[in-house]
Motif scaffolding. Structure first.
Motif, PDB file in Angstrom:
ATOM      1  N   ALA A  46     179.091   1.209  59.455  1.00 58.52           N
ATOM      2  CA  ALA A  46     178.995   2.208  60.513  1.00 58.52           C
ATOM      3  C   ALA A  46     177.688   2.049  61.264  1.00 58.52           C
ATOM      4  N   GLY A  47     177.748   2.208  62.548  1.00 57.21           N
ATOM      5  CA  GLY A  47     176.515   2.259  63.318  1.00 57.21           C
ATOM      6  C   GLY A  47     175.881   0.919  63.580  1.00 57.21           C
ATOM      7  N   SER A  48     176.549  -0.153  63.278  1.00 57.22           N
ATOM      8  CA  SER A  48     175.899  -1.433  63.527  1.00 57.22           C
ATOM      9  C   SER A  48     176.960  -2.472  63.790  1.00 57.22           C
ATOM     10  N   VAL A  49     176.508  -3.655  64.147  1.00 57.02           N
ATOM     11  CA  VAL A  49     177.481  -4.704  64.448  1.00 57.02           C
ATOM     12  C   VAL A  49     177.600  -5.680  63.306  1.00 57.02           C
ATOM     13  N   ILE A  50     177.008  -5.360  62.174  1.00 58.41           N
ATOM     14  CA  ILE A  50     177.117  -6.295  61.063  1.00 58.41           C
ATOM     15  C   ILE A  50     178.152  -5.779  60.074  1.00 58.41           C
ATOM     16  N   SER A  51     178.681  -6.687  59.308  1.00 56.76           N
ATOM     17  CA  SER A  51     179.712  -6.288  58.360  1.00 56.76           C
ATOM     18  C   SER A  51     179.067  -5.600  57.175  1.00 56.76           C
ATOM     19  N   ILE A  52     179.933  -5.017  56.384  1.00 54.77           N
ATOM     20  CA  ILE A  52     179.415  -4.274  55.234  1.00 54.77           C
ATOM     21  C   ILE A  52     178.780  -5.208  54.222  1.00 54.77           C
ATOM     22  N   GLU A  53     179.350  -6.404  54.066  1.00 53.15           N
ATOM     23  CA  GLU A  53     178.736  -7.316  53.115  1.00 53.15           C
ATOM     24  C   GLU A  53     177.340  -7.710  53.561  1.00 53.15           C
ATOM     25  N   GLU A  54     177.198  -8.014  54.843  1.00 51.23           N
ATOM     26  CA  GLU A  54     175.872  -8.358  55.358  1.00 51.23           C
ATOM     27  C   GLU A  54     174.909  -7.205  55.174  1.00 51.23           C
ATOM     28  N   GLU A  55     175.419  -6.031  55.488  1.00 50.37           N
ATOM     29  CA  GLU A  55     174.541  -4.868  55.362  1.00 50.37           C
ATOM     30  C   GLU A  55     174.122  -4.666  53.915  1.00 50.37           C
ATOM     31  N   ALA A  56     175.067  -4.886  53.009  1.00 50.44           N
ATOM     32  CA  ALA A  56     174.720  -4.698  51.605  1.00 50.44           C
ATOM     33  C   ALA A  56     173.634  -5.660  51.186  1.00 50.44           C
ATOM     34  N   LYS A  57     173.737  -6.901  51.654  1.00 51.28           N
ATOM     35  CA  LYS A  57     172.690  -7.860  51.292  1.00 51.28           C
ATOM     36  C   LYS A  57     171.355  -7.461  51.867  1.00 51.28           C
ATOM     37  N   LEU A  58     171.366  -7.011  53.110  1.00 49.45           N
ATOM     38  CA  LEU A  58     170.101  -6.612  53.726  1.00 49.45           C
ATOM     39  C   LEU A  58     169.512  -5.401  53.017  1.00 49.45           C
ATOM     40  N   VAL A  59     170.370  -4.452  52.686  1.00 53.64           N
ATOM     41  CA  VAL A  59     169.870  -3.264  52.003  1.00 53.64           C
ATOM     42  C   VAL A  59     169.269  -3.658  50.666  1.00 53.64           C
ATOM     43  N   TYR A  60     169.957  -4.551  49.947  1.00 56.50           N
ATOM     44  CA  TYR A  60     169.408  -4.963  48.668  1.00 56.50           C
ATOM     45  C   TYR A  60     168.059  -5.652  48.846  1.00 56.50           C
ATOM     46  N   GLY A  61     167.965  -6.487  49.867  1.00 48.70           N
ATOM     47  CA  GLY A  61     166.689  -7.159  50.114  1.00 48.70           C
ATOM     48  C   GLY A  61     165.579  -6.176  50.424  1.00 48.70           C
ATOM     49  N   VAL A  62     165.900  -5.189  51.240  1.00 47.94           N
ATOM     50  CA  VAL A  62     164.902  -4.180  51.578  1.00 47.94           C
ATOM     51  C   VAL A  62     164.480  -3.416  50.331  1.00 47.94           C
ATOM     52  N   ILE A  63     165.443  -3.028  49.540  1.00 44.67           N
ATOM     53  CA  ILE A  63     165.155  -2.257  48.330  1.00 44.67           C
ATOM     54  C   ILE A  63     164.273  -3.071  47.391  1.00 44.67           C
ATOM     55  N   TYR A  64     164.654  -4.333  47.186  1.00 47.64           N
ATOM     56  CA  TYR A  64     163.924  -5.174  46.258  1.00 47.64           C
ATOM     57  C   TYR A  64     162.489  -5.363  46.736  1.00 47.64           C
ATOM     58  N   SER A  65     162.341  -5.656  48.014  1.00 52.70           N
ATOM     59  CA  SER A  65     160.991  -5.887  48.533  1.00 52.70           C
ATOM     60  C   SER A  65     160.148  -4.628  48.472  1.00 52.70           C
ATOM     61  N   LEU A  66     160.735  -3.507  48.845  1.00 45.55           N
ATOM     62  CA  LEU A  66     159.939  -2.282  48.845  1.00 45.55           C
ATOM     63  C   LEU A  66     159.577  -1.872  47.430  1.00 45.55           C
ATOM     64  N   ARG A  67     160.479  -2.107  46.508  1.00 39.88           N
ATOM     65  CA  ARG A  67     160.183  -1.743  45.126  1.00 39.88           C
ATOM     66  C   ARG A  67     158.994  -2.537  44.611  1.00 39.88           C
ATOM     67  N   ASN A  68     158.977  -3.846  44.897  1.00 45.76           N
ATOM     68  CA  ASN A  68     157.851  -4.652  44.458  1.00 45.76           C
ATOM     69  C   ASN A  68     156.586  -4.321  45.219  1.00 45.76           C
ATOM     70  N   PHE A  69     156.736  -4.014  46.474  1.00 46.90           N
ATOM     71  CA  PHE A  69     155.597  -3.599  47.295  1.00 46.90           C
ATOM     72  C   PHE A  69     154.915  -2.389  46.677  1.00 46.90           C
ATOM     73  N   VAL A  70     155.706  -1.382  46.334  1.00 46.69           N
ATOM     74  CA  VAL A  70     155.141  -0.156  45.781  1.00 46.69           C
ATOM     75  C   VAL A  70     154.509  -0.415  44.424  1.00 46.69           C
ATOM     76  N   ARG A  71     155.183  -1.259  43.625  1.00 45.04           N
ATOM     77  CA  ARG A  71     154.639  -1.523  42.297  1.00 45.04           C
ATOM     78  C   ARG A  71     153.318  -2.274  42.384  1.00 45.04           C
ATOM     79  N   LYS A  72     153.238  -3.196  43.340  1.00 39.74           N
ATOM     80  CA  LYS A  72     151.997  -3.945  43.517  1.00 39.74           C
ATOM     81  C   LYS A  72     150.850  -3.026  43.873  1.00 39.74           C
ATOM     82  N   LEU A  73     151.142  -2.083  44.765  1.00 41.82           N
ATOM     83  CA  LEU A  73     150.064  -1.255  45.283  1.00 41.82           C
ATOM     84  C   LEU A  73     149.547  -0.268  44.253  1.00 41.82           C
ATOM     85  N   SER A  74     150.387   0.191  43.358  1.00 43.25           N
ATOM     86  CA  SER A  74     149.878   1.202  42.446  1.00 43.25           C
ATOM     87  C   SER A  74     150.254   0.875  41.026  1.00 43.25           C
ATOM     88  N   SER A  75     149.971  -0.328  40.657  1.00 41.05           N
ATOM     89  CA  SER A  75     149.867  -0.752  39.259  1.00 41.05           C
ATOM     90  C   SER A  75     151.054  -0.397  38.390  1.00 41.05           C
TER      91      SER A  75
END
Lengths: 259, 136
Positions: free
Chosen positions: A106-135
């Motif tokens: 919904a709301g975009s021109v990408i398929s759900i599979e693509e979106e799922a991969k992007l969401v997972y990438g964002v989640i993974y990166s942000l999770r590591n980002f936060v962990r790096k910053l605060s030990s």
């Protein structure tokens, strides 16, 4: 105008580093839309643009296509027709690549599979980002953009729950935790017939026949999988457990923030 | 309470980084570069995966111990402000930091755009401003 948009994806980290989403349900409701009767077993696509369309609740084969130009064909998972998904194609460059399109996010021109991969990438990166910053003790809870807010909850077992809502909702982390404890554990984990070894999308769609496939789908209804495609393709991901879907749908609609 | 400030240029490279308290981990400068680049990428993706059309990128990120606010200027420069969890509205702070940046960095004829910021005056006035927020 207050719009709530919810997308739940449960991503299993163990299977592979890409987003092999196990479950995906999508509900979207506009406050001024009154046509909210849900027809079990069928799902109608509204032909107008995103801003004026509304989505019905979860049905037995709940994959919703957003009304984008590409998906003008009838909804692929309508149980009344035998047509295969209108826009699905299978990419087999390696064994793990998931099909490109079988419904649009919904709301975009990408398929759900693509979106799922992007969401997972964002989640993974942000999770590591936060962990790096605060030990290593911190957990990323949610992020907000100008139009939406994404809430995240990770179980101790590595299962990730993601929900999108509109931008001024408060943190829904407790809701996600509830979904995990009261719904996922009850209906999915405690279901003796659910299999978790291989959650690739192709299997649930019947592209790769497995021996236990018929036995596995004995616990579901309306999601018959057969290699001859005589029935409607089951919803993407491998939680083809209707009780779970219906319970999640009902639970989310009963939330005070859902209008 | 403001913990730290990062300035990221429009290519995703870290241009300035300063910690104002000891609450966050001290990382090597390489790790700061990697974090800035990661955030730059994530920022771009979050506007793509929006369920609604025309979303901006991440503007606020919430974690257990801190909050991260991102302000993206019209030229693509990102100002990341890491604050305590109780901080709810950083818009006036962002604006003031942007003012200080435009005064001491942009108007400096010897500063190469998109390059790391090496300006004593910028550091000093920034520190002075943050001290008024954080307290002595």
């Amino acid at each position: 105008m207050f719009m709530i948009l919810l997308l739940i994806e449960i991503v299993d980290e163990i299977s592979n580093s890409e987003a092999s989403h196990i479950f995906q349900g999508q509900q979207e409701k506009k406050i001024r839309d009154s046509s909210n009767t849900s027809h079990p077993g069928s799902n109608t696509t509204v032909p107008t643009g995103i801003s004026s369309s509304s989505r019905l609740g979860l049905t037995t084969s709940s994959r919703f296509s957003a009304s984008s130009p590409g998906s003008s064909s009838p909804d692929p998972n309508s149980s009344t027709t035998n047509t295969p998904p209108g826009t699905s194609s299978v990419m087999r460059s390696d064994g793990q690549t998931q099909p490109t399109m079988s419904g649009m996010a919904a709301g975009s021109v990408i398929s759900i599979e693509e979106e799922a991969k992007l969401v997972y990438g964002v989640i993974y990166s942000l999770r590591n980002f936060v962990r790096k910053l605060s030990s290593n003790q911190d957990e990323f809870i949610s992020y907000k953009t100008s139009t939406y807010r994404l809430h995240y909850y990770e179980t101790p077992t590595g299962l990730k729950f993601v929900m999108n809502s509109d931008a001024n909702t408060e943190s829904l982390r407790a809701v996600l935790k509830q979904i995990h404890v009261q719904l996922y554990v009850e209906f999915v984990v405690k279901n003796g017939l659910m299999k978790f070894e291989d959650t690739r999308w192709e299997i649930s769609q019947g592209f790769i026949p497995t021996e236990q496939q018929q036995q596995q789908d004995g616990s579901t209804n309306g999601a018959a999988v057969s290699t001859t495609k005589s029935g409607p393709p089951p919803p993407p991901g491998n939680i083809s457990n209707e009780l779970f879907r219906i319970a999640v749908d009902r639970f989310i609609r009963s939330l005070p923030v859902f209008e | 309470m403001i913990y730290s400030l990062y300035i990221v240029n429009k290519a995703g490279g870290l241009v300035y980084q300063k910690d104002f308290t000891n609450n966050l981990e001290k990382l090597s400068s390489n790790e700061y570069l990697v974090l800035a680049g990661t955030f730059h990428g994530v920022h771009a993706i979050t506007s793509k995966i929006s369920p609604v059309h025309n979303s901006s990128g991440v503007e606020m990120l919430e974690a257990d111990n801190f909050k991260l606010y991102c302000f993206q200027t019209l030229t693509g420069t990102k100002f990341l402000l890491i604050t305590s969890t109780q901080q709810n509205n950083v818009d006036p702070y962002m604006k003031k930091i942007y003012d200080i940046y435009s005064d001491f960095v942009m108007k400096n004829p010897f500063h190469t755009p998109e390059m790391p910021i090496r300006s004593e005056q910028f550091d000093q006035s920034l520190l002075k401003f943050i001290k008024t927020i954080n307290g002595p």
